[in-house]
Design a protein around this motif. Structure first.
Motif, PDB file in Angstrom:
ATOM      1  N   LYS A  94       0.822  -1.209   0.000  1.00 45.56           N
ATOM      2  CA  LYS A  94       0.000   0.000   0.000  1.00 45.56           C
ATOM      3  C   LYS A  94       0.859   1.262   0.000  1.00 45.56           C
ATOM      4  N   GLN A  95       1.947   1.248   0.773  1.00 41.94           N
ATOM      5  CA  GLN A  95       2.849   2.402   0.864  1.00 41.94           C
ATOM      6  C   GLN A  95       4.285   1.901   0.692  1.00 41.94           C
ATOM      7  N   PHE A  96       4.590   1.428  -0.490  1.00 44.49           N
ATOM      8  CA  PHE A  96       5.829   0.694  -0.711  1.00 44.49           C
ATOM      9  C   PHE A  96       7.075   1.505  -0.374  1.00 44.49           C
ATOM     10  N   LYS A  97       7.202   2.700  -0.902  1.00 47.29           N
ATOM     11  CA  LYS A  97       8.422   3.492  -0.715  1.00 47.29           C
ATOM     12  C   LYS A  97       8.684   3.779   0.753  1.00 47.29           C
ATOM     13  N   LYS A  98       7.657   4.210   1.448  1.00 49.27           N
ATOM     14  CA  LYS A  98       7.777   4.564   2.865  1.00 49.27           C
ATOM     15  C   LYS A  98       8.135   3.342   3.714  1.00 49.27           C
ATOM     16  N   CYS A  99       7.427   2.242   3.497  1.00 51.07           N
ATOM     17  CA  CYS A  99       7.643   1.035   4.303  1.00 51.07           C
ATOM     18  C   CYS A  99       8.977   0.363   3.955  1.00 51.07           C
ATOM     19  N   ALA A 100       9.316   0.345   2.660  1.00 50.54           N
ATOM     20  CA  ALA A 100      10.561  -0.286   2.234  1.00 50.54           C
ATOM     21  C   ALA A 100      11.765   0.452   2.808  1.00 50.54           C
ATOM     22  N   LYS A 101      11.691   1.772   2.871  1.00 51.68           N
ATOM     23  CA  LYS A 101      12.786   2.573   3.422  1.00 51.68           C
ATOM     24  C   LYS A 101      12.994   2.246   4.902  1.00 51.68           C
ATOM     25  N   PHE A 102      11.896   2.024   5.622  1.00 56.09           N
ATOM     26  CA  PHE A 102      12.010   1.670   7.040  1.00 56.09           C
ATOM     27  C   PHE A 102      12.537   0.249   7.212  1.00 56.09           C
ATOM     28  N   LEU A 103      12.089  -0.671   6.358  1.00 57.37           N
ATOM     29  CA  LEU A 103      12.426  -2.083   6.508  1.00 57.37           C
ATOM     30  C   LEU A 103      13.815  -2.440   5.989  1.00 57.37           C
TER      31      LEU A 103
END
Length: 323
Positions: free
Chosen positions: A72-81
């Motif tokens: 749903k929020q790939f860029k934001k979540c991927a950066k955190f993960l």
């Protein structure tokens, strides 16, 4: 903004009314990488729960949110993960090639060190509920959480006699490993559950460990497909279960943490009560290494408990100053 209670670590994006995943300093990135390292180690060391470590680091709910919303929020979540993923890969590689050998050489000492680390960090879990009202329902949830890892460990020991063979794989084995991957994902998201204990229960922990070699891959190339099935099930489990757990936390946060406290304590007990460590106890009956193992094990247990408790105290002071 609703009136639900938030943990000290949980921040909200005022505009979007959701958990903030933004790193504010390099220290926060390093802490996420260290968390990933422990998650990677959790697959190798019996009884260690990666999600329990994430609670200690005050990153549990952020981790659930990021995994559950990765599409749903790939860029934001991927950066955190990303730092967590890198740390997990490094932790798994280190655990596989180093901790695995140490477990073969001095298993009780290694388990004692990690047991001490988990026990010393336990106050970080109880911090979430120490000001909450204790009710019969919450006590029952705590006891249930305490019992679940122990029951899984007992089942694992009962079923450990049947070791799976990867030499002549059938079609149903691939389907089974998608399911096992799904269950392993649950162990990484629910504090107190051990991936090692689960794999032992299915009789595939040692076969998986022994299958990682070039000679084995050349002789049994079909095992690569088995790994892929495991990864697919793991990915499906991570996304779906993290979404479910996020909803549960939003609606029943305090009762859930009572159960998590039990799960965390139960996981410490199972570190000293599983198939691998029972084999060590049997050796003690006929070998002269008992005194040596106990002295080293107790010393490392105390050291681990002290180190992790100081980490908890450091996090408490930091959060207090921030507040």
């Amino acid at each position: 903004m609703d009136n639900k209670k938030l943990s000290n670590n949980q921040e909200l994006d005022v505009q979007n009314n959701e958990i903030s995943l933004e790193y504010k300093s390099k220290k926060e990135v390093a802490k996420s990488g260290l968390l990933g390292g422990f998650i990677g180690l959790a697959v190798i060391v019996p009884g260690v729960s990666g999600s329990t470590i994430s609670i200690i680091f005050k990153l549990y709910e952020k981790l659930l949110f990021a995994i559950g919303n990765i599409f749903k929020q790939f860029k934001k979540c991927a950066k955190f993960l990303l730092p967590i993923l890198i740390g997990a890969l490094i932790g798994f590689a280190f655990g596989f090639f180093t901790i695995r050998e140490l477990l073969n050489m001095i298993p009780f000492a290694v388990v004692s060190l990690f047991g001490g680390l988990m026990l010393g960090a336990f106050p970080a879990v109880t911090d979430e509920i120490k000001r909450e009202k204790v009710s019969t329902k919450r006590i029952i949830l705590f006891i249930l959480g305490l019992v679940i890892p122990i029951v899984i460990s007992v089942i694992s020991m009962q079923l450990n006699g049947g070791t799976m063979s990867f030499d002549n794989l059938k079609f149903y084995h691939y389907i089974l490993f998608v399911f096992i991957g799904f269950l392993v994902a649950i162990t990484q998201l629910v504090p107190g559950l051990s991936a090692t204990a689960l794999l032992m229960a299915f009789g595939c922990f040692k076969p998986l460990m022994n299958s990682v070699s070039l000679s084995y891959w050349r002789a049994n190339p079909q095992v690569i497909v088995l790994y892929l099935c495991l990864v697919i099930g793991f990915a499906i489990g991570l996304v779906s279960v993290s979404k479910l757990l996020t909803k549960i936390f939003n609606k029943h946060r305090t009762p859930t943490f009572f159960m998590i406290a039990g799960l965390s304590l139960g996981s410490i007990i199972t570190m000293f009560y599983n198939s691998d460590i029972l084999a060590v106890y049997k050796i003690w009956q006929t070998d002269s290494v008992l005194a040596r193992d106990l002295i080293i094990g107790v010393a490392l247990f105390v050291l681990g408990a002290i180190l992790s408790y100081f980490l908890v105290q450091y996090e408490r002071k930091k959060n207090k100053n921030k507040n």
